[in-house]
Design an enzyme around this catalytic site. Structure first.
Site, PDB file in Angstrom:
ATOM      1  CG  HIS A  56      -2.019  -0.998   1.166  1.00 23.43           C
ATOM      2  ND1 HIS A  56      -2.999  -1.085   2.123  1.00 23.43           N
ATOM      3  CD2 HIS A  56      -2.295  -1.959   0.243  1.00 23.43           C
ATOM      4  CE1 HIS A  56      -3.845  -2.056   1.785  1.00 23.43           C
ATOM      5  NE2 HIS A  56      -3.428  -2.615   0.661  1.00 23.43           N
ATOM      6  CD  GLU A  58      -2.187   4.084   3.088  1.00 23.38           C
ATOM      7  OE1 GLU A  58      -1.832   3.423   2.105  1.00 23.38           O
ATOM      8  OE2 GLU A  58      -3.352   4.066   3.536  1.00 23.38           O
ATOM      9  CB  CYS A  86      -6.509  -0.678   5.075  1.00 22.54           C
ATOM     10  SG  CYS A  86      -4.785  -1.176   5.131  1.00 22.54           S
ATOM     11  CB  CYS A  89      -1.989   1.734   6.180  1.00 21.07           C
ATOM     12  SG  CYS A  89      -1.542   0.865   4.663  1.00 21.07           S
TER      13      CYS A  89
HETATM   14 ZN   LIG Z   1      -3.431   0.105   3.705  1.00 21.75          ZN
END
Ligand SMILES: [Zn+2]
Length: 149
Positions: A56, A58, A86, A89
């Site tokens: 991801h 992040e 999410c 993260c």
């Molecule tokens: Zn995430």
């Protein structure tokens, strides 16, 4: 005097990262990490490219920022990300002790809020910055993808 380096300015930079993801056929989510009005890390979602569900925007931005600073804590930093993080993260952000998280669009199904993920007690959160631009890019991506299949 108006500070040109505001949340909108940095969210636009995160959106540029999301656009790069879009061009790679990745779900268009982008992130930048800022310290003292300076971008110290930029990243976009690369889960397809790297064949890695943890890639991801992040997660990569945290790693890049820690690399840049030569230390693992990001207490003086702000994360700008185009979609609400999410739980993975948000969980990683806990360990970085990041000072602030600013996100664009809300993620009502898999975002950290609905998942009740705990952030670090010192982390401030602002949501809904350039929300429309952030979600439009995601919607366009999924519509185009559907039309290809
Ligand atoms: Zn995430």
């Amino acid at each position: 005097m108006i500070n040109p380096f505001d949340d909108i300015y940095f969210m636009k930079r995160a959106l540029q990262e999301a656009q790069l993801a879009f061009e790679k056929n990745e779900v268009p989510i982008g992130a930048v990490i800022v310290m003292n009005n300076q971008i110290i890390a930029r990243a976009h979602n690369l889960t397809e490219t790297l064949n890695d569900v943890t890639a991801h925007a992040e997660m990569q931005a945290f790693t890049a920022a820690a690399d840049f600073l030569g230390g693992k804590y990001l207490k003086e930093c702000t994360l700008y990300v185009t979609l609400e993080p999410c739980q993975m993260c948000a969980g990683a952000s806990y360990w970085t002790q990041i000072g602030k998280i600013v996100y664009g669009a809300s993620e009502e199904k898999r975002g950290f809020l609905v998942m009740n993920t705990t952030l670090h007690p010192k982390t401030k959160v602002i949501g809904g910055v350039l929300e429309e631009d952030c979600s439009k890019l995601l919607t366009r991506f999924f519509i185009e993808k559907r039309n290809l299949n």
